[in-house]
Design a protein around this motif. Structure first.
Motif, PDB file in Angstrom:
ATOM      1  N   VAL A  25       0.839  -1.210   0.000  1.00 35.39           N
ATOM      2  CA  VAL A  25       0.000   0.000   0.000  1.00 35.39           C
ATOM      3  C   VAL A  25       0.868   1.252   0.000  1.00 35.39           C
ATOM      4  N   ALA A  26       1.978   1.226   0.835  1.00 32.65           N
ATOM      5  CA  ALA A  26       2.861   2.394   0.871  1.00 32.65           C
ATOM      6  C   ALA A  26       3.535   2.624  -0.484  1.00 32.65           C
ATOM      7  N   GLU A  27       4.010   1.539  -1.115  1.00 30.04           N
ATOM      8  CA  GLU A  27       4.662   1.676  -2.419  1.00 30.04           C
ATOM      9  C   GLU A  27       3.691   2.182  -3.474  1.00 30.04           C
ATOM     10  N   GLU A  28       2.449   1.661  -3.434  1.00 30.85           N
ATOM     11  CA  GLU A  28       1.451   2.124  -4.408  1.00 30.85           C
ATOM     12  C   GLU A  28       1.142   3.603  -4.216  1.00 30.85           C
ATOM     13  N   ALA A  29       1.064   4.049  -2.919  1.00 29.67           N
ATOM     14  CA  ALA A  29       0.793   5.465  -2.650  1.00 29.67           C
ATOM     15  C   ALA A  29       1.938   6.339  -3.155  1.00 29.67           C
ATOM     16  N   GLU A  30       3.188   5.867  -2.925  1.00 27.24           N
ATOM     17  CA  GLU A  30       4.352   6.650  -3.374  1.00 27.24           C
ATOM     18  C   GLU A  30       4.405   6.710  -4.897  1.00 27.24           C
ATOM     19  N   GLN A  31       4.146   5.567  -5.544  1.00 27.09           N
ATOM     20  CA  GLN A  31       4.133   5.562  -7.017  1.00 27.09           C
ATOM     21  C   GLN A  31       3.059   6.481  -7.566  1.00 27.09           C
TER      22      GLN A  31
END
Length: 882
Positions: A17-23
């Motif tokens: 979820v964190a990686e998707e938000a950053e992307q």
């Protein structure tokens, strides 16, 4: 292990979820940057286009100046300024220079605003010209010669410089144009204030490349973005590194837990092996007996006779609805079989008997399976009057599949004609009193039962006629005639069960200390709260033990606050004073009191965390069987709400609705206990989803609150209640049949059955409205109300069939191959006449439409055969229906 996997999944989900938000954030920044860059490019293009347009306009007006011309102009201005400073330029020369200045072109708006000043300036110039006629002529000659020289000489140079410099100096060119406008707006001569103009010229003379400047700014911005991204990546890398450290730490802890769990499992299995090795033939537990058979064969009556109780009358419809556990003490068994044992001399080694009364109706296959899996020996009850029935055969198959020894009780022997009752006596003593005709009927029916069992692959015989070889043969089943009403043969059944347990399954019923405990039922009891009925097969249960139960939300650990048993020879379902125990030993049916027992699943094992046990190992072992139960309790998106009194009844009802009913009844929600207002609200959403038939609550053996009943009437929700499961099915099936009938009646006006008919020319009774003719059904089904047309005549509508008659009798339907007389009425065009618009050479077709075909599929599918559907496909092509 499950907890570790769960934590790992949660951590992976959080990282994802964190990686998707950053992307997403980076993508948003890049999209914003791209939009800004595109906007700047478009602005530059607009400015370039504007500048090109201005240059074209100046060229047309003759005021356009190239860079070389501008440079010459600036040089001339500088020279003039130097000459003025040196006092070398007289006033007349200044006027002459002013005269030679290029003409000024103002904006029309500015011209209108300063018309007076221009008129004054023009009059003053005219006076000066009149005072110097010679110079005026010279000026005119210079004015004529100068513009002619410039365009040709400078045009090519202009184009070359424009191509090379327009992109770089378009803003500079634009500024020079604006200078002209600015000087004109003041209404002064272009060389009126040379000092200020020279300053402006000096400022513009720096020849700044704005595109290069933009590129530099863009490069700087990208550099800053790169720095920010690098910092961001660094932070993310640190976070990932931290997460990896945390994950490694978690893995390490999980590995330690798994190691401890494995070690605990190893110790537990080792202890179980030691306990099994310590078993002794002198220490037997109570054998667990299950009673199986078809509905209404007298299973519960049989138990009632043994217990001297009347459970049967307390149950709805005389059919057992829940698993019951009854404990028979050894003393009770000895009393029951005393008369028979006086001749048989069988030593009873078992400490007692525990009987599970499993329902015999087909809707309770899962309870029967659970009961069968728990039992050591079984009684298969067969109605002597009816022989083997459907559930009898099913029960027989289950018992043989599990290898469970069983006795066949040929019940209702007292129904034989002329039977003389001898209450509670051994069956052989009762048979000695019977007449020859009664014995003949008994022998005949018993032989029929043996033949039916033989058809199922089971060898059987009356138990007193079996030899020693038959007893040792595990495939040979003893038959015991019984009467649950008068009690004949009950002693024989009990003694046979004890003998079979002691002969065939001695190893199985040797008691050991390993706890074997299974949940039978979860139930709320007034004054006790939520309780759990369990069957303790082996081992001990003690008050204060930490018991582990299986739920849908995972294992729960609770302290046993109380162990209750009904009085001996009383069933757990019958309300009576319970006996409290500090410790119980298997095999026994026990009611457990504890906290958080609401979600405990029936049919799952119960284990206790001992002083040397690893709790995680016990939890994992308890949860191992959950998957089998989860499938049974799954629900559909569209369907009825099922509410039952107990979890076992809910399982049975769900299986009955999904597997035993044709077609299956979908279930969208389930519940246990009293029906509340919120349950009505939950199922009322089916009305909004367009499935009003499923806005129904099937309530099995539960109470309904008054508010819930009133709310159901307001919301259009039906509540069907019953104390017997298959009665619920009957109610709902009846309701669905009525609903489908109403829908069929509504669809009758739309649905058109496919047919092709041929008029019989020798049977034309009336040619004009109403047309009455004899016809032959070539294909399909002709029904009253079918509209007819002639496709060969462009789809000519003939009319609607209002009646069908065959052999003087009116019919609703005529199928292929029949010849009938029909009456056709055409209300829209009553002038249609047989022999004029159509005749016997034209076949008449049913007028099908897309709506009529859909109605057939939805409501009349079962009335059409494959041949009729093929005709529908054929007519779709005739009428061009997609």
């Amino acid at each position: 292990m499950q907890e570790r996997i769960q934590k790992q999944r949660e951590e992976e989900e959080r990282i994802r979820v964190a990686e998707e938000a950053e992307q997403a954030r980076i993508a948003e920044l890049e999209a914003k940057e791209e939009a800004e860059l595109k906007e700047r490019e478009e602005e530059r293009e607009r400015k370039k286009a504007k500048q090109r347009e201005k240059i074209e306009r100046q060229k047309r007006e003759g005021t356009y100046m190239t860079k070389a011309q501008k440079a010459k102009q600036r040089l001339a201005e500088q020279r003039l300024e130097a000459m003025r400073a040196a006092g070398m330029l007289p006033t007349d020369a200044e006027d002459e220079v002013k005269q030679k200045a290029p003409p000024v072109y103002d904006n029309t708006k500015k011209k209108r605003g300063k018309a007076k000043s221009q008129q004054t300036s023009q009059s003053a110039t005219a006076e000066a010209d009149s005072s110097h006629p010679e110079k005026q002529e010279e000026d005119e000659q210079e004015d004529e010669s100068a513009p002619v020289e410039e365009p040709k000489a400078e045009e090519k140079k202009d184009e070359t410089e424009e191509k090379g410099d327009s992109d770089d100096d378009w803003e500079e060119n634009a500024s020079s144009g604006d200078e002209w406008d600015a000087s004109d707006s003041d209404g002064e001569d272009k060389f009126g204030d040379l000092t200020k103009r020279l300053e402006k010229v000096t400022a513009h003379d720096e020849d700044v490349d704005l595109i290069e400047l933009e590129k530099k700014k863009e490069a700087e911005r990208l550099r800053q973005l790169g720095i920010l991204r690098a910092e961001r990546d660094k932070v993310e890398a640190e976070k990932r590194e931290q997460m990896e450290v945390e994950r490694a730490e978690m893995d390490r802890k999980d590995a330690i837990k798994a190691q401890l769990r494995d070690e605990g499992k190893r110790k537990r299995l080792e202890q179980e092996r030691i306990n099994l090795a310590a078993r002794s033939p002198d220490d037997l537990r109570c054998p667990i007996v299950v009673i199986m058979g078809h509905v209404d064969t007298g299973k519960t009556k049989l138990l009632d006779k043994i217990r001297k109780t009347n459970v049967q009358e307390g149950e709805a419809g005389g059919i057992t609805q829940q698993i019951g556990a009854t404990y028979f003490e050894k003393k009770t068994l000895e009393q029951q079989v005393s008369k028979l044992n006086a001749t048989e001399n069988v030593e009873l080694k078992v400490p007692g008997m525990l009987v599970i009364d499993t329902p015999g109706h087909e809707s309770f296959t899962n309870l029967r399976s659970r009961g069968s899996s728990l039992c050591d020996v079984a009684i298969l009850v067969v109605d002597l009057m009816h022989g083997l029935e459907q559930q009898t055969i099913e029960s027989l198959t289950m018992l043989r599949k599990r290898g469970v020894p069983f006795v066949v009780a040929l019940n209702k022997v007292d129904r034989c004609y002329g039977w003389k009752t001898m209450k509670d006596s051994p069956i052989r003593d009762a048979l000695k009193l019977q007449d020859d005709s009664t014995m003949s009927e008994f022998r005949s029916r018993a032989t029929d039962a043996k033949v039916q069992l033989q058809e199922q692959g089971v060898n059987s015989n009356l138990y007193w006629e079996m030899g020693d070889d038959d007893w040792t043969n595990s495939d040979f089943i003893p038959l015991v005639p019984t009467s649950a009403v008068t009690g004949e043969g009950i002693q024989d059944v009990l003694l046979l069960l004890c003998q079979m347990a002691q002969r065939k399954i001695t190893d199985q019923i040797m008691w050991h200390a390993n706890l074997q405990c299974t949940v039978l039922e979860v139930k709320a009891i007034d004054g006790l709260g939520m309780t759990v009925d369990v069957l303790v097969v082996n081992g001990f249960l003690r008050e204060g033990d930490r018991a582990v139960f299986c739920t849908l939300d995972g294992p729960i650990v609770t302290e046993i606050r109380g162990l209750l048993t009904p009085p001996p020879s009383r069933e757990m379902r019958i309300k009576s004073e319970y006996i409290h125990h500090k410790e119980v030993k298997g095999a026994l049916g026990v009611k457990l009191i504890g906290n958080n027992l609401e979600k405990v699943m029936a049919g799952t094992p119960v284990m206790v965390v001992g002083p040397g046990d690893e709790e995680e190992d016990i939890k994992a072992e308890v949860m191992s069987d959950l998957t089998k139960l989860e499938d049974k309790l799954s629900t559909d998106k569209v369907g009825v709400l099922v509410q039952a009194s107990t979890l076992g009844a809910l399982e049975a009802l769900l299986q009955f609705l999904r597997e035993e009913t044709k077609p299956p009844i979908p279930v969208s929600a389930i519940g246990i206990g009293r029906i509340h207002k919120r349950d009505v609200t939950k199922i009322s959403i089916m009305n909004e989803k367009g499935h009003p038939e499923f806005a129904t609550i099937l309530a099995f053996d539960v109470d309904i609150e008054r508010e819930a009943r009133e709310h159901a009437e307001d919301m259009g929700v039906r509540i069907m209640t019953a104390d017997i499961i298959y009665h619920l099915f009957d109610q709902f099936t009846r309701f669905m049949d009525e609903l489908n009938q109403r829908k069929r009646e509504e669809a009758t006006a739309v649905a058109v059955f496919p047919s092709i008919i041929r008029v019989l020319p020798q049977h034309v009774f009336n040619q004009k409205d109403p047309i009455i003719v004899g016809v032959e059904i070539v294909e399909g089904i002709l029904k009253v109300g079918t509209p007819l047309c002639v496709p060969a005549l462009g789809g000519l509508h003939i009319g609607k069939v209002t009646s069908i008659e065959m052999n003087g009798r009116e019919q609703e339907t005529a199928r292929k191959g029949l010849s009938v007389a029909i009456k056709i009425v055409n209300e829209s065009n009553p002038t249609i006449t047989y022999g004029r618009q159509f005749d016997s050479s034209h076949s008449l077709y049913s007028s099908l439409t897309r709506a009529s075909i859909d109605a057939l599929k939805a409501h009349f599918k079962e009335q059409l055969e494959n041949e009729d559907w093929r005709l529908v496909v054929k007519l779709k092509k005739v009428f061009n229906i997609i």
